[in-house]
Design a protein around this motif. Structure first.
Motif, PDB file in Angstrom:
ATOM      1  N   VAL A 202       7.648  -4.694   2.175  1.00  0.00           N
ATOM      2  CA  VAL A 202       7.086  -4.060   3.375  1.00  0.00           C
ATOM      3  C   VAL A 202       7.212  -5.006   4.565  1.00  0.00           C
ATOM      4  O   VAL A 202       7.624  -4.589   5.664  1.00  0.00           O
ATOM      5  CB  VAL A 202       5.618  -3.637   3.140  1.00  0.00           C
ATOM      6  CG1 VAL A 202       4.941  -3.239   4.446  1.00  0.00           C
ATOM      7  CG2 VAL A 202       5.561  -2.493   2.130  1.00  0.00           C
ATOM      8  N   ASP A 203       6.891  -6.278   4.379  1.00  0.00           N
ATOM      9  CA  ASP A 203       7.015  -7.253   5.471  1.00  0.00           C
ATOM     10  C   ASP A 203       8.458  -7.348   5.959  1.00  0.00           C
ATOM     11  O   ASP A 203       8.715  -7.404   7.166  1.00  0.00           O
ATOM     12  CB  ASP A 203       6.519  -8.630   5.026  1.00  0.00           C
ATOM     13  CG  ASP A 203       5.002  -8.687   4.851  1.00  0.00           C
ATOM     14  OD1 ASP A 203       4.306  -7.739   5.289  1.00  0.00           O
ATOM     15  OD2 ASP A 203       4.521  -9.681   4.270  1.00  0.00           O
TER      16      ASP A 203
ATOM     17  N   ARG B 271      -3.624  -6.822  -9.354  1.00  0.00           N
ATOM     18  CA  ARG B 271      -3.297  -7.040  -7.947  1.00  0.00           C
ATOM     19  C   ARG B 271      -3.722  -8.416  -7.453  1.00  0.00           C
ATOM     20  O   ARG B 271      -4.860  -8.824  -7.632  1.00  0.00           O
ATOM     21  CB  ARG B 271      -3.954  -5.955  -7.103  1.00  0.00           C
ATOM     22  CG  ARG B 271      -3.236  -5.651  -5.849  1.00  0.00           C
ATOM     23  CD  ARG B 271      -1.955  -4.850  -6.001  1.00  0.00           C
ATOM     24  NE  ARG B 271      -2.208  -3.428  -6.063  1.00  0.00           N
ATOM     25  CZ  ARG B 271      -1.828  -2.658  -7.067  1.00  0.00           C
ATOM     26  NH1 ARG B 271      -1.170  -3.146  -8.085  1.00  0.00           N
ATOM     27  NH2 ARG B 271      -2.072  -1.384  -7.059  1.00  0.00           N
TER      28      ARG B 271
ATOM     29  N   ASP C 255      -3.322  -7.124  -1.481  1.00  0.00           N
ATOM     30  CA  ASP C 255      -3.550  -5.707  -1.214  1.00  0.00           C
ATOM     31  C   ASP C 255      -2.286  -5.055  -0.675  1.00  0.00           C
ATOM     32  O   ASP C 255      -1.614  -5.621   0.191  1.00  0.00           O
ATOM     33  CB  ASP C 255      -4.671  -5.521  -0.188  1.00  0.00           C
ATOM     34  CG  ASP C 255      -6.035  -5.851  -0.761  1.00  0.00           C
ATOM     35  OD1 ASP C 255      -6.209  -5.719  -1.988  1.00  0.00           O
ATOM     36  OD2 ASP C 255      -6.919  -6.245   0.010  1.00  0.00           O
ATOM     37  N   VAL C 256      -1.971  -3.899  -1.201  1.00  0.00           N
ATOM     38  CA  VAL C 256      -0.885  -3.080  -0.676  1.00  0.00           C
ATOM     39  C   VAL C 256      -1.400  -1.650  -0.562  1.00  0.00           C
ATOM     40  O   VAL C 256      -2.178  -1.202  -1.402  1.00  0.00           O
ATOM     41  CB  VAL C 256       0.392  -3.129  -1.554  1.00  0.00           C
ATOM     42  CG1 VAL C 256       1.081  -4.476  -1.464  1.00  0.00           C
ATOM     43  CG2 VAL C 256       0.092  -2.809  -3.001  1.00  0.00           C
ATOM     44  N   ASP C 257      -0.985  -0.979   0.483  1.00  0.00           N
ATOM     45  CA  ASP C 257      -1.440   0.386   0.733  1.00  0.00           C
ATOM     46  C   ASP C 257      -0.442   1.360   0.115  1.00  0.00           C
ATOM     47  O   ASP C 257       0.649   1.565   0.645  1.00  0.00           O
ATOM     48  CB  ASP C 257      -1.571   0.614   2.239  1.00  0.00           C
ATOM     49  CG  ASP C 257      -2.128   1.983   2.573  1.00  0.00           C
ATOM     50  OD1 ASP C 257      -2.784   2.591   1.708  1.00  0.00           O
ATOM     51  OD2 ASP C 257      -1.892   2.448   3.709  1.00  0.00           O
TER      52      ASP C 257
ATOM     53  N   GLY D  55       1.516  -6.836  -6.645  1.00  0.00           N
ATOM     54  CA  GLY D  55       1.634  -6.459  -5.242  1.00  0.00           C
ATOM     55  C   GLY D  55       2.500  -7.419  -4.448  1.00  0.00           C
ATOM     56  O   GLY D  55       2.856  -7.139  -3.305  1.00  0.00           O
TER      57      GLY D  55
ATOM     58  N   VAL E 189       3.786  -1.056  -9.245  1.00  0.00           N
ATOM     59  CA  VAL E 189       3.175  -2.082  -8.403  1.00  0.00           C
ATOM     60  C   VAL E 189       2.149  -2.779  -9.279  1.00  0.00           C
ATOM     61  O   VAL E 189       1.184  -2.170  -9.727  1.00  0.00           O
ATOM     62  CB  VAL E 189       2.523  -1.494  -7.133  1.00  0.00           C
ATOM     63  CG1 VAL E 189       1.828  -2.598  -6.341  1.00  0.00           C
ATOM     64  CG2 VAL E 189       3.565  -0.795  -6.266  1.00  0.00           C
TER      65      VAL E 189
ATOM     66  N   ILE F 285       4.570   3.663   0.778  1.00  0.00           N
ATOM     67  CA  ILE F 285       4.932   3.275  -0.575  1.00  0.00           C
ATOM     68  C   ILE F 285       4.682   4.445  -1.517  1.00  0.00           C
ATOM     69  O   ILE F 285       3.620   5.063  -1.474  1.00  0.00           O
ATOM     70  CB  ILE F 285       4.105   2.059  -1.043  1.00  0.00           C
ATOM     71  CG1 ILE F 285       4.375   0.849  -0.143  1.00  0.00           C
ATOM     72  CG2 ILE F 285       4.401   1.736  -2.518  1.00  0.00           C
ATOM     73  CD1 ILE F 285       3.390  -0.287  -0.355  1.00  0.00           C
TER      74      ILE F 285
ATOM     75  N   MET G 237       5.982  -5.891  -3.526  1.00  0.00           N
ATOM     76  CA  MET G 237       5.851  -4.809  -2.544  1.00  0.00           C
ATOM     77  C   MET G 237       5.450  -5.347  -1.178  1.00  0.00           C
ATOM     78  O   MET G 237       5.961  -4.890  -0.161  1.00  0.00           O
ATOM     79  CB  MET G 237       4.836  -3.775  -3.040  1.00  0.00           C
ATOM     80  CG  MET G 237       4.825  -2.527  -2.212  1.00  0.00           C
ATOM     81  SD  MET G 237       6.446  -1.737  -1.962  1.00  0.00           S
ATOM     82  CE  MET G 237       6.947  -1.373  -3.621  1.00  0.00           C
ATOM     83  N   LYS G 238       4.558  -6.308  -1.132  1.00  0.00           N
ATOM     84  CA  LYS G 238       4.168  -6.889   0.159  1.00  0.00           C
ATOM     85  C   LYS G 238       5.374  -7.531   0.837  1.00  0.00           C
ATOM     86  O   LYS G 238       5.602  -7.360   2.031  1.00  0.00           O
ATOM     87  CB  LYS G 238       3.046  -7.910  -0.009  1.00  0.00           C
ATOM     88  CG  LYS G 238       2.590  -8.496   1.333  1.00  0.00           C
ATOM     89  CD  LYS G 238       1.452  -9.448   1.188  1.00  0.00           C
ATOM     90  CE  LYS G 238       0.978 -10.037   2.489  1.00  0.00           C
ATOM     91  NZ  LYS G 238       1.858 -10.078   3.612  1.00  0.00           N
TER      92      LYS G 238
END
Length: 188
Positions: A114-115, A137, A140-142, A107, A104, A127, A110-111
């Motif tokens: 996830v979306d 970054r 933000d990604v968790d 981000g 990552v 993740i 990955m965002k």
């Protein structure tokens, strides 16, 4: 020429990778005890990580694959454009999803993933990334499961490539700058 001669430095050794991957697998097993999560491997870079990771998970898991592209050829940075090249076959509705990624960086990829998964109604999404570059970054990604945080360097090995090479190295390394400069010139 041995491709190891093209490595400037090793950031994460084979032994460190084995130890941390085992720890992550055990943690996933603990966190998902009694459940059967669907681990979605992001092709191609995460295949090596997933292969080692799932052997360390002591519970039942299902595996599926998704192809996503945001880099290309000799680019060292994400293009910012996300392209799905292969979608999952499994129905993710009401499932516990773990997206398994190699790295990552900004981000953005990955965002977007996830979306996209959220629109399909999963029970949960987490993740698991082999590497994270927090300095890069943009969004933000968790990240629940992270193998290693690394500095802002272009890395190869253990599934990560440069121009489709170096994935088979058993460690994470940094290429000598002259290697990718030469390849850029050769490709024009």
């Amino acid at each position: 020429m041995d491709m190891r001669d093209e490595i400037l430095e090793i950031l994460v050794s084979t032994e460190e990778i084995q130890k941390r991957t085992t720890e992550l697998g055990q943690q996933i097993g603990h966190d998902y005890d009694g459940r059967n999560p669907l681990m979605i491997c992001i092709l191609r870079g995460a295949v090596v990580f997933l292969s080692d990771l799932i052997r360390s998970v002591p519970i039942h898991v299902m595996v599926d694959f998704m192809g996503v592209s945001s880099y290309g050829g000799t680019n060292l940075d994400s293009t910012g454009v996300i392209k799905i090249t292969r979608d999952v076959d499994a129905n993710v509705a009401h499932r516990d999803i773990i997206i398994v990624e190699d790295i990552v960086d900004t981000g953005l990829t990955m965002k977007a993933l996830v979306d996209l998964m959220k629109t399909r109604g999963p029970g949960s999404i987490e993740i698991c990334t082999f590497l994270s570059k927090p300095q890069r970054r943009k969004v933000d990604v968790d990240i629940k499961y992270c193998g290693f945080e690394i500095p802002n360097k272009f890395v190869i090995g253990y599934g990560l490539d440069y121009d489709e090479n170096y994935r088979n190295l058993p460690f994470v390394g940094v290429l000598k700058p002259e290697v990718y400069e030469k390849r850029k010139e050769e490709k024009g």
